[in-house]
Motif scaffolding. Sequence first.
Motif, short mmCIF file in Angstrom:
data_model
loop_
_atom_site.label_atom_id
_atom_site.label_comp_id
_atom_site.label_asym_id
_atom_site.label_seq_id
_atom_site.Cartn_x
_atom_site.Cartn_y
_atom_site.Cartn_z
N ILE A 194 0.83 -1.21 0.00
CA ILE A 194 0.00 0.00 0.00
C ILE A 194 0.86 1.25 0.00
O ILE A 194 0.59 2.23 -0.71
N LYS A 195 1.94 1.26 0.80
CA LYS A 195 2.80 2.45 0.88
C LYS A 195 3.44 2.74 -0.47
O LYS A 195 3.57 3.91 -0.87
N ALA A 196 3.88 1.68 -1.18
CA ALA A 196 4.50 1.90 -2.49
C ALA A 196 3.49 2.52 -3.46
O ALA A 196 3.84 3.40 -4.26
N PHE A 197 2.23 2.07 -3.40
CA PHE A 197 1.19 2.63 -4.27
C PHE A 197 0.93 4.09 -3.92
O PHE A 197 0.79 4.94 -4.80
N GLN A 198 0.88 4.42 -2.61
CA GLN A 198 0.66 5.81 -2.20
C GLN A 198 1.83 6.71 -2.62
O GLN A 198 1.63 7.85 -3.01
N ASP A 199 3.05 6.19 -2.53
CA ASP A 199 4.21 6.95 -3.00
C ASP A 199 4.11 7.21 -4.51
O ASP A 199 4.45 8.29 -5.00
N TRP A 200 3.65 6.21 -5.26
CA TRP A 200 3.48 6.34 -6.70
C TRP A 200 2.44 7.42 -7.01
O TRP A 200 2.61 8.23 -7.91
N LEU A 201 1.35 7.43 -6.23
CA LEU A 201 0.29 8.43 -6.43
C LEU A 201 0.82 9.84 -6.16
O LEU A 201 0.47 10.79 -6.87
N ASP A 202 1.65 10.00 -5.11
CA ASP A 202 2.21 11.32 -4.79
C ASP A 202 2.99 11.89 -5.97
O ASP A 202 3.01 13.11 -6.19
N VAL A 203 3.64 11.01 -6.74
CA VAL A 203 4.47 11.46 -7.88
C VAL A 203 3.64 11.61 -9.13
O VAL A 203 3.77 12.59 -9.88
N ASN A 204 2.74 10.65 -9.39
CA ASN A 204 2.05 10.60 -10.68
C ASN A 204 0.60 11.08 -10.64
O ASN A 204 0.00 11.23 -11.70
N ALA A 205 0.03 11.29 -9.48
CA ALA A 205 -1.37 11.71 -9.41
C ALA A 205 -1.57 12.67 -8.25
O ALA A 205 -2.37 12.44 -7.35
N LYS A 206 -0.79 13.76 -8.24
CA LYS A 206 -0.91 14.74 -7.15
C LYS A 206 -2.34 15.26 -7.05
O LYS A 206 -2.98 15.53 -8.07
N GLY A 207 -2.79 15.42 -5.80
CA GLY A 207 -4.16 15.86 -5.56
C GLY A 207 -5.07 14.71 -5.18
O GLY A 207 -6.22 14.93 -4.80
N TRP A 208 -4.56 13.49 -5.25
CA TRP A 208 -5.40 12.33 -4.89
C TRP A 208 -5.76 12.32 -3.42
O TRP A 208 -6.85 11.90 -3.04
N ALA A 209 -4.83 12.82 -2.55
CA ALA A 209 -5.07 12.82 -1.10
C ALA A 209 -5.75 14.12 -0.71
O ALA A 209 -5.13 15.06 -0.22
N THR A 210 -7.05 14.22 -0.95
CA THR A 210 -7.79 15.45 -0.66
C THR A 210 -7.77 15.75 0.82
O THR A 210 -7.88 14.85 1.66
#
Length: 326
Positions: free
Chosen positions: A223-239
Motif C-alpha cells: 500500500i505504501k508503495a502505491f501511495q508513493d506512486w500516487l504522490d508522484v504521478n497523481a498529485k491531488g489524490w489525497a484530498t
Amino acid sequence: MNKLISEEIERIKLLSKYDNSKTLSEQTIPGGIPQQAYNKIMAISAENKKGLRGSYLFPDQQAEINKEFGADTYTKFYRNGGEKILMTKVTEPKQEKQIKTTPQIPLPNGVSQQAVDKIMSISAENKKGLRGSYLFPAQQAEINKEFGADTYTKFYRNGGEDVLKGEKTFMKQTQTPPANPAANPAANPAAKPAAKPAANPAAKPAAKPAAKPVATPPELKNIKAFQDWLDVNAKGWATGYNEGIINKGQNGAGYGKFGPRTQKAWTTYKDQYLKGGAKTEQPTAQTTEPDKKPLTVDTLPTNGQPLNLQLSPKQAELNALKWGQQ
C-alpha cells in the motif's frame, strides 16, 4: 538529646506491640517497671541502633534510667524479658501507594463518540511522529468534513485541549444522548412522545458511523508503495492533505492504510500502476506538409560508393536558401 528521646518515645508508643489503651495491670511490662520507664529504655535503644552502637543501653544510660525511675529499674527490665524485646526488630508500617486517577469529563455537545475516537487516533499518530498531540489544519478540516462544521472547534474548546494533553479523559458513550428528555420516553415516563419533526432539506444529515475497513485487493502487494506512486504521478489524490499528497505520512495519518482516498485512487489508477507506467503527457503530433515528399540527394563519398541521404522538406528548403546565398 532530650528532644530526640522525647520524639522517639512518641514513636515507640505508636509502634509498640503493647496495647496502650489497656491499663498496666492488663498487660505485662518486663520487671513490672512503669510504662514511662519502658518507653524511655526503648527510645534510647532505638537511638543506639541508628548510631550502629547495638540495641543495649550503655552503663551511663542504665544509670540515667535508674536515677529517674528508681534503683534496679533497668536490671528488672533486662532480666525479665527486656533483653528479648531489645533484640526484636521493630518494623514500620508500609504506606500504600497512591494511584493517580485522571479526571473524566462528559463529551462536548454536538460531538459524537466516533468523532472523538478519530480525533484521538490522529493525535496518537502525530505523537508517534514527534509532531505533538494537536491536530494540524488539514487534519482539522478532515474531521469537520466528515462529522460536520466546527466539530473540532467544539471538541477543543470544551475540554478537548486538556484531553489531548493527557490531563483529562472523556467519558465513553455508546450512543449520542437525546437533545432533550422529551425525546427519550424511558427517561421521562410522564412526558408525551414528541411528534416527529417534518423533513428539512436544509438540515445537515446526522454523522454516519465509521465505515467498516475494506479488504486490501490481492493485486496490491504494498500500500505504501502505491501511495508513493500516487504522490508522484497523481498529485491531488489525497484530498484534505497538504498539496494533495500524503508524503510518506508526513502530511497526516493514513500512510500504509487502504482508506477511502486510497480505495478511490486504486479504482482510477489500478491498471496504470500495475503496468508499471507513470502518468505521462501525450506526445505532440508531428506537423508535416503532406504535399511535400522528402528529398533524396545522391553524393559520392571518398570510397567511390554512392550515398543516399533523405532530407525532410523543411531541411531541404533551408539548404536551398543557404546555397542560393552562396
